[in-house]
Design a protein around this motif. Structure first.
Motif, PDB file in Angstrom:
ATOM      1  N   ARG A 172      26.418  38.667 -28.843  1.00 38.77           N
ATOM      2  CA  ARG A 172      26.406  38.974 -30.307  1.00 38.77           C
ATOM      3  C   ARG A 172      26.068  37.668 -31.096  1.00 38.77           C
ATOM      4  NH1 ARG A 172      27.774  43.298 -33.539  1.00 38.77           N
ATOM      5  NH2 ARG A 172      28.772  44.308 -31.651  1.00 38.77           N
ATOM      6  N   ALA A 173      26.959  36.693 -30.662  1.00 32.40           N
ATOM      7  CA  ALA A 173      26.867  35.292 -31.336  1.00 32.40           C
ATOM      8  C   ALA A 173      25.384  34.734 -31.208  1.00 32.40           C
ATOM      9  CB  ALA A 173      28.063  34.257 -30.633  1.00 32.40           C
ATOM     10  N   VAL A 174      24.805  34.831 -29.994  1.00 26.57           N
ATOM     11  CA  VAL A 174      23.426  34.506 -29.707  1.00 26.57           C
ATOM     12  C   VAL A 174      22.485  35.002 -30.698  1.00 26.57           C
ATOM     13  CG1 VAL A 174      21.446  34.573 -28.243  1.00 26.57           C
ATOM     14  CG2 VAL A 174      23.593  33.911 -27.284  1.00 26.57           C
ATOM     15  N   GLY A 175      22.889  36.485 -30.992  1.00 29.02           N
ATOM     16  CA  GLY A 175      22.072  36.995 -32.139  1.00 29.02           C
ATOM     17  C   GLY A 175      22.017  36.677 -33.422  1.00 29.02           C
ATOM     18  N   THR A 176      23.378  35.964 -33.752  1.00 30.44           N
ATOM     19  CA  THR A 176      23.670  35.492 -35.044  1.00 30.44           C
ATOM     20  C   THR A 176      22.880  34.158 -34.942  1.00 30.44           C
ATOM     21  OG1 THR A 176      25.811  36.546 -35.041  1.00 30.44           O
ATOM     22  CG2 THR A 176      25.569  34.549 -36.558  1.00 30.44           C
ATOM     23  N   ALA A 177      22.998  33.227 -34.120  1.00 31.48           N
ATOM     24  CA  ALA A 177      22.402  31.968 -33.983  1.00 31.48           C
ATOM     25  C   ALA A 177      20.849  32.231 -34.214  1.00 31.48           C
ATOM     26  CB  ALA A 177      22.330  31.476 -32.604  1.00 31.48           C
ATOM     27  N   THR A 211      22.622  23.592 -38.663  1.00 29.36           N
ATOM     28  CA  THR A 211      23.285  24.447 -37.813  1.00 29.36           C
ATOM     29  C   THR A 211      24.049  23.524 -36.868  1.00 29.36           C
ATOM     30  OG1 THR A 211      22.865  25.988 -36.081  1.00 29.36           O
ATOM     31  CG2 THR A 211      21.086  24.133 -36.115  1.00 29.36           C
ATOM     32  N   LYS A 212      25.174  23.861 -36.515  1.00 32.30           N
ATOM     33  CA  LYS A 212      26.196  23.258 -35.340  1.00 32.30           C
ATOM     34  C   LYS A 212      26.573  24.105 -34.737  1.00 32.30           C
ATOM     35  CE  LYS A 212      29.388  23.774 -39.183  1.00 32.30           C
ATOM     36  NZ  LYS A 212      30.540  23.136 -40.049  1.00 32.30           N
ATOM     37  N   GLY A 213      27.784  23.455 -33.866  1.00 30.07           N
ATOM     38  CA  GLY A 213      28.363  24.280 -32.605  1.00 30.07           C
ATOM     39  C   GLY A 213      27.753  25.126 -31.568  1.00 30.07           C
ATOM     40  N   PHE A 214      28.219  26.326 -31.608  1.00 28.83           N
ATOM     41  CA  PHE A 214      27.512  27.057 -30.775  1.00 28.83           C
ATOM     42  C   PHE A 214      26.223  27.614 -31.113  1.00 28.83           C
ATOM     43  CE2 PHE A 214      26.672  31.628 -28.770  1.00 28.83           C
ATOM     44  CZ  PHE A 214      26.687  30.971 -27.380  1.00 28.83           C
ATOM     45  N   THR A 273      20.097  33.232 -37.811  1.00 28.80           N
ATOM     46  CA  THR A 273      20.282  32.116 -39.020  1.00 28.80           C
ATOM     47  C   THR A 273      19.449  30.878 -38.505  1.00 28.80           C
ATOM     48  OG1 THR A 273      22.202  31.351 -37.790  1.00 28.80           O
ATOM     49  CG2 THR A 273      22.429  33.112 -39.646  1.00 28.80           C
ATOM     50  N   ASN A 274      18.559  30.933 -37.717  1.00 26.99           N
ATOM     51  CA  ASN A 274      17.809  29.776 -37.295  1.00 26.99           C
ATOM     52  C   ASN A 274      16.918  29.198 -38.299  1.00 26.99           C
ATOM     53  OD1 ASN A 274      16.092  28.071 -36.083  1.00 26.99           O
ATOM     54  ND2 ASN A 274      14.935  29.533 -34.896  1.00 26.99           N
ATOM     55  N   PRO A 275      17.249  28.032 -38.824  1.00 22.45           N
ATOM     56  CA  PRO A 275      16.817  27.308 -40.061  1.00 22.45           C
ATOM     57  C   PRO A 275      15.243  26.976 -39.696  1.00 22.45           C
ATOM     58  CG  PRO A 275      18.104  25.710 -38.964  1.00 22.45           C
ATOM     59  CD  PRO A 275      18.310  26.950 -38.095  1.00 22.45           C
ATOM     60  N   LEU A 276      14.716  26.915 -38.480  1.00 22.77           N
ATOM     61  CA  LEU A 276      13.374  26.526 -37.808  1.00 22.77           C
ATOM     62  C   LEU A 276      12.696  27.509 -37.007  1.00 22.77           C
ATOM     63  CD1 LEU A 276      14.749  22.885 -37.047  1.00 22.77           C
ATOM     64  CD2 LEU A 276      13.213  23.356 -38.936  1.00 22.77           C
ATOM     65  N   PRO A 277      12.526  28.858 -37.613  1.00 27.35           N
ATOM     66  CA  PRO A 277      11.888  29.795 -36.853  1.00 27.35           C
ATOM     67  C   PRO A 277      10.493  29.421 -36.693  1.00 27.35           C
ATOM     68  CG  PRO A 277      12.147  30.529 -39.082  1.00 27.35           C
ATOM     69  CD  PRO A 277      13.055  29.206 -38.701  1.00 27.35           C
ATOM     70  N   ILE A 278       9.858  29.813 -35.499  1.00 28.70           N
ATOM     71  CA  ILE A 278       8.571  29.548 -35.017  1.00 28.70           C
ATOM     72  C   ILE A 278       8.551  28.175 -34.209  1.00 28.70           C
ATOM     73  CG2 ILE A 278       5.975  29.275 -35.541  1.00 28.70           C
ATOM     74  CD1 ILE A 278       6.172  30.862 -37.711  1.00 28.70           C
ATOM     75  N   THR A 280      23.726  24.976 -30.063  1.00 22.88           N
ATOM     76  CA  THR A 280      23.606  25.003 -28.628  1.00 22.88           C
ATOM     77  C   THR A 280      22.480  26.112 -28.509  1.00 22.88           C
ATOM     78  OG1 THR A 280      25.939  24.338 -28.384  1.00 22.88           O
ATOM     79  CG2 THR A 280      24.768  25.451 -26.414  1.00 22.88           C
ATOM     80  N   VAL A 281      22.523  27.181 -29.001  1.00 21.48           N
ATOM     81  CA  VAL A 281      21.834  28.237 -28.513  1.00 21.48           C
ATOM     82  C   VAL A 281      20.375  27.904 -28.972  1.00 21.48           C
ATOM     83  CG1 VAL A 281      20.752  30.790 -29.316  1.00 21.48           C
ATOM     84  CG2 VAL A 281      23.358  30.162 -28.842  1.00 21.48           C
ATOM     85  N   LEU A 282      20.161  27.225 -30.130  1.00 23.98           N
ATOM     86  CA  LEU A 282      18.810  27.047 -30.789  1.00 23.98           C
ATOM     87  C   LEU A 282      18.191  25.951 -29.872  1.00 23.98           C
ATOM     88  CD1 LEU A 282      19.402  27.069 -34.544  1.00 23.98           C
ATOM     89  CD2 LEU A 282      18.389  28.863 -33.018  1.00 23.98           C
ATOM     90  N   GLU A 283      19.164  24.954 -29.384  1.00 18.92           N
ATOM     91  CA  GLU A 283      18.385  23.922 -28.433  1.00 18.92           C
ATOM     92  C   GLU A 283      18.006  24.597 -27.295  1.00 18.92           C
ATOM     93  OE1 GLU A 283      21.797  20.925 -28.226  1.00 18.92           O
ATOM     94  OE2 GLU A 283      20.780  19.963 -30.158  1.00 18.92           O
ATOM     95  N   HIS A 284      18.724  25.373 -26.839  1.00 19.28           N
ATOM     96  CA  HIS A 284      18.221  26.161 -25.515  1.00 19.28           C
ATOM     97  C   HIS A 284      16.777  26.880 -25.962  1.00 19.28           C
ATOM     98  CE1 HIS A 284      17.918  28.692 -22.029  1.00 19.28           C
ATOM     99  NE2 HIS A 284      17.811  29.684 -22.746  1.00 19.28           N
ATOM    100  N   LEU A 285      16.835  27.544 -27.013  1.00 23.28           N
ATOM    101  CA  LEU A 285      15.506  28.153 -27.542  1.00 23.28           C
ATOM    102  C   LEU A 285      14.393  27.314 -27.430  1.00 23.28           C
ATOM    103  CD1 LEU A 285      16.711  30.544 -30.147  1.00 23.28           C
ATOM    104  CD2 LEU A 285      16.739  30.942 -27.775  1.00 23.28           C
TER     105      LEU A 285
END
Length: 205
Positions: free
Chosen positions: A158-163, A122-125, A166-171, A128-133
């Motif tokens: 909408r971009a947050v929803g896409t992030a 994952t990269k870019g925005f 496509t989260n490669p590390l759910p949970i 950023t979203v995933l690091e916040h999550l």
């Protein structure tokens, strides 16, 4: 280079206990030799959980992928071979710590994960979203709108929803803690039933 997958190809599937044991020994030796020769770039294993089997994959840097069975593990492994390295192999011992923490999470005895992460998928925005999550606490939820605002892009809902999708590390990176503004679930890579299980587990703690 050919991707290495777990087990024998269909034509060589063992039909006798002796053959199965021999293949198991062969695989163990292959795993050991690959690690000793620095030929293993991606190790993977599966774990059974209340939301079904999960695939865990790690590089030397850390956990790089956690996948739900509904994503199709063969497809996930093929994508890892293409995007990370074709030198991948089932190597359960390499993922013992991650598997143990996943077990502890579902047992209700772990609230945070403490394994190194490899963020290369994952990269870019989105990153950023995933690091916040990763900083949203156990049992806490935020809306997609709140996450967008917290990452400095309040209009990027909408971009947050896409992030999240496509989260490669759910949970481990808890996108299941993100809901719609009205409190409804929204979507989830692992399916809405899995999202309900995860949120219910955390709410019950």
């Amino acid at each position: 280079m050919t991707t290495i997958f777990e087990g024998a190809p269909p034509a060589l599937q063992p039909d006798q206990p002796e053959e199965a044991a021999a293949l198991s020994r062969l695989h163990a030796r292959l795993e050991t030799d690959a690690a000793a020769s620095d030929l293993l770039d991606v190790a993977y294993r599966t774990v059974d959980t209340p939301v079904g089997a999960l695939l865990l994959a790690a590089t030397r840097e850390g956990l790089v992928r956690l996948a739900f069975e509904r994503e199709d593990f063969d497809t996930v492994l093929e994508a890892l071979a293409a995007r990370v390295s074709p030198r991948l192999l089932a190597s359960p011992a390499r993922l013992d710590a991650a598997a143990r923490q996943v077990d502890e999470y579902f047992a209700g005895t772990r609230r945070t994960f403490d394994v190194p992460l490899d963020w290369r998928l994952t990269k870019g925005f989105r990153r950023t979203v995933l690091e916040h999550l990763a900083g949203i606490g156990y049992g806490v939820t935020e809306s997609y709108t709140q996450v967008a605002a917290a990452t400095g892009s309040p209009r990027a809902v909408r971009a947050v929803g896409t992030a999240c999708a496509t989260n490669p590390l759910p949970i481990v990176v808890p996108c299941h803690r993100v809901l719609r503004s009205d409190g409804s679930l929204g979507g989830y890579l692992g399916g809405l039933d899995a999202k309900r299980v995860l949120l219910g587990l955390e709410a019950a703690a």
